[in-house]
Design a protein around this motif. Structure first.
Motif, PDB file in Angstrom:
ATOM      1  N   ALA A 314     -47.616  57.851 -38.133  1.00 54.32           N
ATOM      2  CA  ALA A 314     -47.339  58.249 -39.518  1.00 54.32           C
ATOM      3  C   ALA A 314     -45.926  57.875 -39.948  1.00 54.32           C
ATOM      4  CB  ALA A 314     -47.540  59.758 -39.688  1.00 54.32           C
ATOM      5  N   LEU A 315     -45.014  57.738 -38.996  1.00 52.32           N
ATOM      6  CA  LEU A 315     -43.638  57.354 -39.323  1.00 52.32           C
ATOM      7  C   LEU A 315     -43.591  55.981 -40.005  1.00 52.32           C
ATOM      8  CD1 LEU A 315     -41.742  58.480 -36.086  1.00 52.32           C
ATOM      9  CD2 LEU A 315     -41.454  59.445 -38.384  1.00 52.32           C
ATOM     10  N   ALA A 316     -44.473  55.061 -39.604  1.00 52.17           N
ATOM     11  CA  ALA A 316     -44.477  53.707 -40.161  1.00 52.17           C
ATOM     12  C   ALA A 316     -44.867  53.689 -41.630  1.00 52.17           C
ATOM     13  CB  ALA A 316     -45.415  52.817 -39.355  1.00 52.17           C
ATOM     14  N   LEU A 317     -45.666  54.699 -42.058  1.00 52.55           N
ATOM     15  CA  LEU A 317     -46.139  54.723 -43.442  1.00 52.55           C
ATOM     16  C   LEU A 317     -45.008  54.878 -44.445  1.00 52.55           C
ATOM     17  CD1 LEU A 317     -49.242  57.078 -42.979  1.00 52.55           C
ATOM     18  CD2 LEU A 317     -49.212  54.571 -43.027  1.00 52.55           C
ATOM     19  N   PHE A 318     -43.896  55.433 -44.009  1.00 51.44           N
ATOM     20  CA  PHE A 318     -42.814  55.757 -44.946  1.00 51.44           C
ATOM     21  C   PHE A 318     -41.653  54.750 -44.917  1.00 51.44           C
ATOM     22  CE2 PHE A 318     -45.050  59.679 -44.003  1.00 51.44           C
ATOM     23  CZ  PHE A 318     -45.299  60.165 -45.276  1.00 51.44           C
ATOM     24  N   ILE A 319     -41.780  53.715 -44.089  1.00 51.87           N
ATOM     25  CA  ILE A 319     -40.719  52.691 -44.039  1.00 51.87           C
ATOM     26  C   ILE A 319     -40.527  52.006 -45.400  1.00 51.87           C
ATOM     27  CG2 ILE A 319     -40.058  50.466 -43.039  1.00 51.87           C
ATOM     28  CD1 ILE A 319     -41.247  51.449 -40.389  1.00 51.87           C
ATOM     29  N   PRO A 320     -41.599  51.591 -46.111  1.00 44.63           N
ATOM     30  CA  PRO A 320     -41.397  50.980 -47.430  1.00 44.63           C
ATOM     31  C   PRO A 320     -40.728  51.924 -48.430  1.00 44.63           C
ATOM     32  CG  PRO A 320     -43.619  50.541 -46.614  1.00 44.63           C
ATOM     33  CD  PRO A 320     -43.018  51.576 -45.703  1.00 44.63           C
ATOM     34  N   ILE A 321     -41.045  53.228 -48.357  1.00 37.93           N
ATOM     35  CA  ILE A 321     -40.433  54.187 -49.281  1.00 37.93           C
ATOM     36  C   ILE A 321     -38.934  54.294 -49.025  1.00 37.93           C
ATOM     37  CG2 ILE A 321     -40.338  56.625 -49.937  1.00 37.93           C
ATOM     38  CD1 ILE A 321     -43.298  56.810 -49.433  1.00 37.93           C
ATOM     39  N   ALA A 370     -35.877  64.127 -52.204  1.00 35.30           N
ATOM     40  CA  ALA A 370     -36.190  64.733 -50.906  1.00 35.30           C
ATOM     41  C   ALA A 370     -37.156  65.905 -51.075  1.00 35.30           C
ATOM     42  CB  ALA A 370     -34.908  65.188 -50.224  1.00 35.30           C
ATOM     43  N   ALA A 371     -36.965  66.705 -52.133  1.00 38.92           N
ATOM     44  CA  ALA A 371     -37.847  67.849 -52.376  1.00 38.92           C
ATOM     45  C   ALA A 371     -39.273  67.394 -52.676  1.00 38.92           C
ATOM     46  CB  ALA A 371     -37.311  68.688 -53.538  1.00 38.92           C
ATOM     47  N   VAL A 372     -39.395  66.326 -53.483  1.00 41.52           N
ATOM     48  CA  VAL A 372     -40.724  65.806 -53.833  1.00 41.52           C
ATOM     49  C   VAL A 372     -41.457  65.318 -52.586  1.00 41.52           C
ATOM     50  CG1 VAL A 372     -41.928  63.942 -55.038  1.00 41.52           C
ATOM     51  CG2 VAL A 372     -40.126  65.211 -56.213  1.00 41.52           C
ATOM     52  N   ILE A 373     -40.781  64.519 -51.762  1.00 38.26           N
ATOM     53  CA  ILE A 373     -41.443  63.990 -50.567  1.00 38.26           C
ATOM     54  C   ILE A 373     -41.701  65.096 -49.540  1.00 38.26           C
ATOM     55  CG2 ILE A 373     -39.425  63.369 -49.150  1.00 38.26           C
ATOM     56  CD1 ILE A 373     -42.500  61.153 -49.797  1.00 38.26           C
ATOM     57  N   LEU A 374     -40.846  66.109 -49.525  1.00 39.92           N
ATOM     58  CA  LEU A 374     -41.051  67.229 -48.601  1.00 39.92           C
ATOM     59  C   LEU A 374     -42.329  67.993 -48.969  1.00 39.92           C
ATOM     60  CD1 LEU A 374     -39.950  68.981 -46.260  1.00 39.92           C
ATOM     61  CD2 LEU A 374     -38.726  70.324 -47.986  1.00 39.92           C
ATOM     62  N   VAL A 375     -42.491  68.292 -50.262  1.00 43.24           N
ATOM     63  CA  VAL A 375     -43.697  68.994 -50.720  1.00 43.24           C
ATOM     64  C   VAL A 375     -44.936  68.154 -50.442  1.00 43.24           C
ATOM     65  CG1 VAL A 375     -44.908  69.856 -52.761  1.00 43.24           C
ATOM     66  CG2 VAL A 375     -42.462  70.322 -52.479  1.00 43.24           C
ATOM     67  N   TYR A 376     -44.842  66.873 -50.735  1.00 39.87           N
ATOM     68  CA  TYR A 376     -45.987  65.971 -50.494  1.00 39.87           C
ATOM     69  C   TYR A 376     -46.404  65.989 -49.023  1.00 39.87           C
ATOM     70  CZ  TYR A 376     -48.586  61.620 -49.820  1.00 39.87           C
ATOM     71  OH  TYR A 376     -49.546  60.698 -49.454  1.00 39.87           O
ATOM     72  N   ASN A 377     -45.432  65.857 -48.117  1.00 44.77           N
ATOM     73  CA  ASN A 377     -45.755  65.801 -46.688  1.00 44.77           C
ATOM     74  C   ASN A 377     -46.228  67.147 -46.143  1.00 44.77           C
ATOM     75  OD1 ASN A 377     -45.349  63.096 -46.311  1.00 44.77           O
ATOM     76  ND2 ASN A 377     -43.227  63.291 -45.632  1.00 44.77           N
ATOM     77  N   LEU A 378     -45.713  68.242 -46.704  1.00 42.88           N
ATOM     78  CA  LEU A 378     -46.191  69.554 -46.275  1.00 42.88           C
ATOM     79  C   LEU A 378     -47.668  69.741 -46.622  1.00 42.88           C
ATOM     80  CD1 LEU A 378     -43.169  71.870 -47.192  1.00 42.88           C
ATOM     81  CD2 LEU A 378     -44.008  71.314 -44.886  1.00 42.88           C
ATOM     82  N   ILE A 379     -48.082  69.100 -47.721  1.00 46.50           N
ATOM     83  CA  ILE A 379     -49.491  69.182 -48.136  1.00 46.50           C
ATOM     84  C   ILE A 379     -50.354  68.195 -47.347  1.00 46.50           C
ATOM     85  CG2 ILE A 379     -51.094  68.821 -50.065  1.00 46.50           C
ATOM     86  CD1 ILE A 379     -48.811  69.714 -51.930  1.00 46.50           C
ATOM     87  N   ASN A 384     -47.603  67.995 -38.865  1.00 46.10           N
ATOM     88  CA  ASN A 384     -46.556  67.162 -38.265  1.00 46.10           C
ATOM     89  C   ASN A 384     -45.214  67.451 -38.951  1.00 46.10           C
ATOM     90  OD1 ASN A 384     -45.101  65.162 -36.942  1.00 46.10           O
ATOM     91  ND2 ASN A 384     -46.854  63.755 -36.909  1.00 46.10           N
ATOM     92  N   LEU A 385     -44.582  68.534 -38.534  1.00 53.93           N
ATOM     93  CA  LEU A 385     -43.313  68.948 -39.142  1.00 53.93           C
ATOM     94  C   LEU A 385     -42.192  67.955 -38.863  1.00 53.93           C
ATOM     95  CD1 LEU A 385     -42.036  71.188 -40.816  1.00 53.93           C
ATOM     96  CD2 LEU A 385     -41.443  72.367 -38.678  1.00 53.93           C
ATOM     97  N   ALA A 386     -42.238  67.287 -37.707  1.00 53.56           N
ATOM     98  CA  ALA A 386     -41.189  66.312 -37.366  1.00 53.56           C
ATOM     99  C   ALA A 386     -41.153  65.168 -38.366  1.00 53.56           C
ATOM    100  CB  ALA A 386     -41.424  65.773 -35.951  1.00 53.56           C
ATOM    101  N   VAL A 387     -42.325  64.632 -38.713  1.00 50.68           N
ATOM    102  CA  VAL A 387     -42.396  63.527 -39.683  1.00 50.68           C
ATOM    103  C   VAL A 387     -41.965  64.017 -41.066  1.00 50.68           C
ATOM    104  CG1 VAL A 387     -43.937  61.921 -40.878  1.00 50.68           C
ATOM    105  CG2 VAL A 387     -44.184  62.292 -38.423  1.00 50.68           C
ATOM    106  N   THR A 388     -42.467  65.181 -41.451  1.00 50.59           N
ATOM    107  CA  THR A 388     -42.145  65.738 -42.770  1.00 50.59           C
ATOM    108  C   THR A 388     -40.636  65.877 -42.971  1.00 50.59           C
ATOM    109  OG1 THR A 388     -44.227  66.948 -42.875  1.00 50.59           O
ATOM    110  CG2 THR A 388     -42.431  67.752 -44.254  1.00 50.59           C
ATOM    111  N   LEU A 389     -39.964  66.474 -42.004  1.00 48.13           N
ATOM    112  CA  LEU A 389     -38.523  66.657 -42.113  1.00 48.13           C
ATOM    113  C   LEU A 389     -37.766  65.336 -41.963  1.00 48.13           C
ATOM    114  CD1 LEU A 389     -38.106  69.980 -40.075  1.00 48.13           C
ATOM    115  CD2 LEU A 389     -38.032  69.683 -42.560  1.00 48.13           C
ATOM    116  N   SER A 390     -38.242  64.453 -41.085  1.00 45.68           N
ATOM    117  CA  SER A 390     -37.578  63.155 -40.876  1.00 45.68           C
ATOM    118  C   SER A 390     -37.515  62.359 -42.175  1.00 45.68           C
ATOM    119  CB  SER A 390     -38.326  62.335 -39.819  1.00 45.68           C
ATOM    120  OG  SER A 390     -38.279  62.949 -38.564  1.00 45.68           O
TER     121      SER A 390
END
Length: 456
Positions: A314-321, A370-379, A384-390
């Motif tokens: 899942a970490l690879a999915l966020f490299i473009p962002i 950061a808040a927007v992406i945090l909410v998105y990943n929590l949903i 996977n809290l590590a990816v969400t916070l990373s």
């Protein structure tokens, strides 16, 4: 801009081919020089030369100055020096200098030797000494100059004599016996004070002027600030050297804007759409190669991150962002700074205040993103809290870094006398891509080791 129908072009080409000179002359008679220059773009060099030689010398000179630099060189390449010199006789000195500056030094000397007006040739030689990006390189010497001690009748007499060889009169400049600029004589005063004893009693003192060595971008700002149509140019002790007109400034601003836009787009030199394939490739390839090098460096960074990516895909999915957001923020910040430097609303001495302002803006933007992406990943990735916070922390750090970099780089380039427009293009994008990846890799590694130590 006048548009020509294919039928008109084809008819004109037939006239040229059949050498029907009278018809060709009639076709051009009512056209503005700028329209004739536009017409030449639809004709080949031989056809353009044929029509050009049918123009009277004055109109031919005007057409020459309306042509693009490359088209002008093509037209001049087959013209003898004597003929070019005749065209220059009909040009203002600033236009003559613009034309001659595009030629080789040997060609310049030969053409200047054929100019009949020795005074004009001397003025051109003097103007060629100035850097073309300064007020001196942009000024012309055609102007009305009167002495502060002249009476009004004498002034009018001298003005009539000087005006005979001028197309436009913008201002009447007043000098003292040492040729130092003292003021400007409004034309209204010629009517309302016909019998004044001396001009200095009715002139407007302390006119806005510019030094010969002043950069053109500063000259443009003065024209805008004071709403001028012409501005006198003086030397270091205030002697009147020439004048700059607003049309020359606008041409220079347009050319400068085009260069900055191309530089910001990753094009390393001034090219046009009709330039040769080789010229365009040469202008584009440097930043493309730098981009390839950046991509290779990014792949090496990700190679060192292989274990983490393999463990948590899942970490690879966020490299473009990460890369895209950092690049966008950096370009936004640098664009604001470059615009401020260009229009005079921002100066180098404001470095610290601008940086502080951008840090606050960065904090707000970074917090929201950061808040927007945090909410998105929590949903979407609640397990996977590590990816969400990373991702959230990495985006916050990347946005902050990009905001600061986008402010510091153009201001630093400006201080180093390098075009700050360089900072609004690939330079910022590539820098943020690489640094953004490094930030993401290290933050993600730290969170994975904390939350899932057994994975890596």
């Amino acid at each position: 801009m006048k548009e020509y129908t294919p039928e008109f072009i084809e008819q004109l080409q037939d006239i040229i081919k059949e050498d029907r000179r009278e018809e060709a002359v009639n076709s051009l008679r009512d056209l503005h020089p700028a329209d004739i220059a536009e017409l030449f773009k639809d004709l080949d060099v031989e056809e353009s030369e044929y029509l050009y030689r049918l123009l009277d010398e004055e109109k031919a000179a005007d057409v020459l100055m309306e042509l693009d630099e490359d088209d002008r060189r093509k037209l001049l390449s087959d013209m003898p020096a004597e003929e070019i010199a005749k065209q220059i006789d009909h040009l203002d000195t600033d236009d003559a200098v613009d034309l001659i500056q595009t030629l080789d030094e040997d060609e310049r000397d030969e053409i200047l030797s054929h100019i009949d007006d020795v005074e004009q040739a001397g003025d051109i030689i003097d103007l060629l000494k100035y850097d073309e990006d300064t007020a001196g390189g942009l000024m012309g010497t055609e102007m009305i100059v009167v002495n502060e001690n002249w009476s009004m009748p004498e002034t009018i007499k001298q003005m009539r004599m000087q005006a005979e060889d001028m197309d436009e009169i913008y201002y009447v400049y007043v000098v003292d016996n040492d040729s130092k600029l003292k003021g400007v004589l409004p034309l209204k005063e010629l009517i309302t004070h016909p019998s004044v004893s001396k001009i200095k009693h009715v002139m407007e003192t302390d006119p806005v002027s510019v030094r010969a060595e002043t950069p053109i971008d500063e000259v443009a700002l003065d024209f805008e600030k004071y709403d001028l149509v012409a501005m006198p140019v003086v030397d270091s002790i205030g002697r009147l050297l020439g004048r700059i007109t607003v049309d020359d400034v606008m041409d220079q601003v347009r050319e400068s804007s085009e260069r900055d836009y191309q530089l910001a787009s990753g094009i390393s030199s001034d090219v046009d759409a009709d330039d040769s394939i080789f010229a365009q490739v040469k202008a584009r390839i440097p930043w493309l190669l730098i981009g390839i090098a950046s991509g290779i460096l990014s792949s090496l960074i990700l190679g060192n991150f292989e274990v983490q990516l393999h463990a948590v895909t899942a970490l690879a999915l966020f490299i473009p962002i990460i890369g895209g957001t950092g690049g966008n923020v950096g370009v936004q910040s640098s664009a604001i700074v470059v615009q401020g430097l260009a229009n005079g609303s921002l100066e180098i001495k404001q470095f610290a205040s601008q940086l502080g302002k951008e840090v606050l803006i960065g904090l707000l933007n970074a917090s929201i993103i950061a808040a927007v992406i945090l909410v998105y990943n929590l949903i979407m990735l609640p397990e996977n809290l590590a990816v969400t916070l990373s991702v959230a922390v990495s985006l916050f750090a990347v946005v902050m870094f990009a905001s600061i970099l986008g402010t510091v780089i153009p201001l630093t380039l400006e201080k180093l006398k390098i075009n700050p427009a360089l900072a609004t293009g690939p330079f910022i994008q590539i820098s943020n891509d690489i640094v953004g990846l490094i930030i993401y890799v290290n933050i993600a590694t730290a969170f994975l080791r904390f939350f899932s130590p057994g994975l890596i």
